[in-house]
Design a protein around this motif. Structure first.
Motif, PDB file in Angstrom:
ATOM      1  N   GLN A 108      -0.143  -3.538  -4.122  1.00  2.00           N
ATOM      2  CA  GLN A 108      -1.099  -3.735  -3.035  1.00  2.00           C
ATOM      3  C   GLN A 108      -1.202  -5.219  -2.745  1.00  2.00           C
ATOM      4  N   VAL A 109      -1.236  -5.580  -1.480  1.00  2.65           N
ATOM      5  CA  VAL A 109      -1.361  -6.978  -1.096  1.00  2.65           C
ATOM      6  C   VAL A 109      -2.790  -7.284  -0.666  1.00  2.65           C
ATOM      7  N   ARG A 110      -3.116  -8.564  -0.706  1.00  3.29           N
ATOM      8  CA  ARG A 110      -4.425  -9.054  -0.261  1.00  3.29           C
ATOM      9  C   ARG A 110      -5.570  -8.392  -1.032  1.00  3.29           C
ATOM     10  N   VAL A 111      -5.379  -8.285  -2.348  1.00  2.00           N
ATOM     11  CA  VAL A 111      -6.421  -7.736  -3.221  1.00  2.00           C
ATOM     12  C   VAL A 111      -7.247  -8.904  -3.786  1.00  2.00           C
ATOM     13  N   CYS A 129      -4.629 -11.736  -3.972  1.00  2.00           N
ATOM     14  CA  CYS A 129      -3.495 -11.568  -4.891  1.00  2.00           C
ATOM     15  C   CYS A 129      -2.678 -10.348  -4.489  1.00  2.00           C
ATOM     16  N   VAL A 130      -1.476 -10.269  -5.064  1.00  2.00           N
ATOM     17  CA  VAL A 130      -0.694  -9.038  -5.050  1.00  2.00           C
ATOM     18  C   VAL A 130      -0.912  -8.362  -6.400  1.00  2.00           C
ATOM     19  N   LEU A 162       6.364  -9.031  -2.548  1.00  2.00           N
ATOM     20  CA  LEU A 162       6.255  -7.746  -3.249  1.00  2.00           C
ATOM     21  C   LEU A 162       7.282  -7.718  -4.372  1.00  2.00           C
ATOM     22  N   PRO A 163       6.857  -7.625  -5.635  1.00  2.00           N
ATOM     23  CA  PRO A 163       7.782  -7.720  -6.778  1.00  2.00           C
ATOM     24  C   PRO A 163       8.909  -6.710  -6.764  1.00  2.00           C
ATOM     25  N   GLU A 164       8.676  -5.505  -6.240  1.00  2.00           N
ATOM     26  CA  GLU A 164       9.696  -4.452  -6.296  1.00  2.00           C
ATOM     27  C   GLU A 164      10.304  -4.144  -4.937  1.00  2.00           C
ATOM     28  N   MET A 165      10.205  -5.109  -4.022  1.00  2.00           N
ATOM     29  CA  MET A 165      10.854  -4.963  -2.722  1.00  2.00           C
ATOM     30  C   MET A 165      11.499  -6.287  -2.345  1.00  2.00           C
ATOM     31  N   GLY A 166      12.407  -6.254  -1.381  1.00  2.00           N
ATOM     32  CA  GLY A 166      13.058  -7.474  -0.939  1.00  2.00           C
ATOM     33  C   GLY A 166      14.336  -7.757  -1.700  1.00  2.00           C
ATOM     34  N   PRO A 167      14.953  -8.909  -1.452  1.00  2.00           N
ATOM     35  CA  PRO A 167      16.276  -9.217  -2.020  1.00  2.00           C
ATOM     36  C   PRO A 167      16.291  -9.382  -3.534  1.00  2.00           C
TER      37      PRO A 167
END
Length: 250
Positions: A108-111, A129-130, A162-167
């Motif tokens: 979750q973002v912006r927590v 935080c994320v 996002l730790p589990e998304m992106g390159p």
């Protein structure tokens, strides 16, 4: 002093008999009704006692056949080492003893940071935080939980937010932070024994109050700034934790 729950007392008595070899591995136990009569308890009490021993790995239930003594479940070893290059990487975590593993994550973002988390990250309560929750499996069994917090002031607007998304998905905090010019220098872990909460027990397939190891981990950059903090929960019945340190030869 509060009296121990009846099913726990029965589970303890049965465990003692099993470990003493009264029933061989693979042997079927007497029916639950017969055992309940022998211990002078109701069938529901015996049911809970045997379910506890199934969770512990001492017994296994076979549909339509009964309950059998099983080979004790192996505790996987989890090595915590200063030589690891992928701190916080789920794929690295799951390689103990060559076991194939899997994990599930939800970010979750912006927590807003709770007060305790803000103190660990050296930010103000409420700073964004994320927040990422992880559940880890080995041989199909849940073996670890983790909750991670990263300040958005560091990662917002970057490909690694996002730790589990992106390159760099799944590459771990060290490599992810390095990609945006942040150099990781220090990892601090505070291990503490604890008892499983209801929520933890549900996710890990253990009983409330079972022994767990809680590790409070905080990762710092070269300037001493915290870039991630996490709470790791490891059920004692499933895993043993070993800390490995390199020897300075100077």
């Amino acid at each position: 002093m509060p009296r121990e729950a009846p099913y726990l007392a029965v589970a303890d008595a049965l465990r003692t008999r099993i470990l003493a070899g009264e029933w061989e591995i693979g042997e079927r136990l007497p029916s639950r009704a017969r055992l309940a009569e022998g211990y002078g308890v109701g069938r529901n009490v015996m049911q809970r006692a045997m379910e506890r021993l199934i969770i512990e790995g001492l017994l296994e239930g076979r549909a339509g056949s009964g309950t059998y003594v099983r080979l004790p479940r192996e505790r996987l070893r989890m090595v915590r080492s200063r030589r690891h290059e992928r701190w916080g990487s789920p794929s690295d975590v799951m390689k103990e003893r060559g076991r194939a593993g899997a994990w599930d994550s939800h970010s979750q973002v912006r927590v807003p940071a709770p007060e305790a988390i803000a103190e660990r990250l050296a930010i103000s309560p409420g700073d964004l935080c994320v927040n990422t929750h992880y559940e880890f499996l080995a041989d199909g069994q849940p073996v670890q939980l983790s909750e991670s917090w990263e300040p958005m002031a560091i990662t917002d607007g970057t490909p690694i937010v996002l730790p589990e998304m992106g390159p760099l998905a799944g590459k771990g905090v060290l490599q992810r932070m390095r990609s945006i010019g942040v150099t990781i220098e220090t990892v601090v872990e505070l291990p503490r024994p604890a008892r499983a909460t209801q929520a933890q027990a549900n996710l890990l397939g253990i009983s409330v109050g079972d022994l767990v190891l809680q590790i409070e981990r905080t990762i710092y950059d070269a300037d001493g700034r915290p870039v991630e903090t996490a709470d790791i929960v490891i059920p004692d019945v499933r895993r043993e934790v070993a800390y490995e340190f390199a020897v300075d030869q100077r």
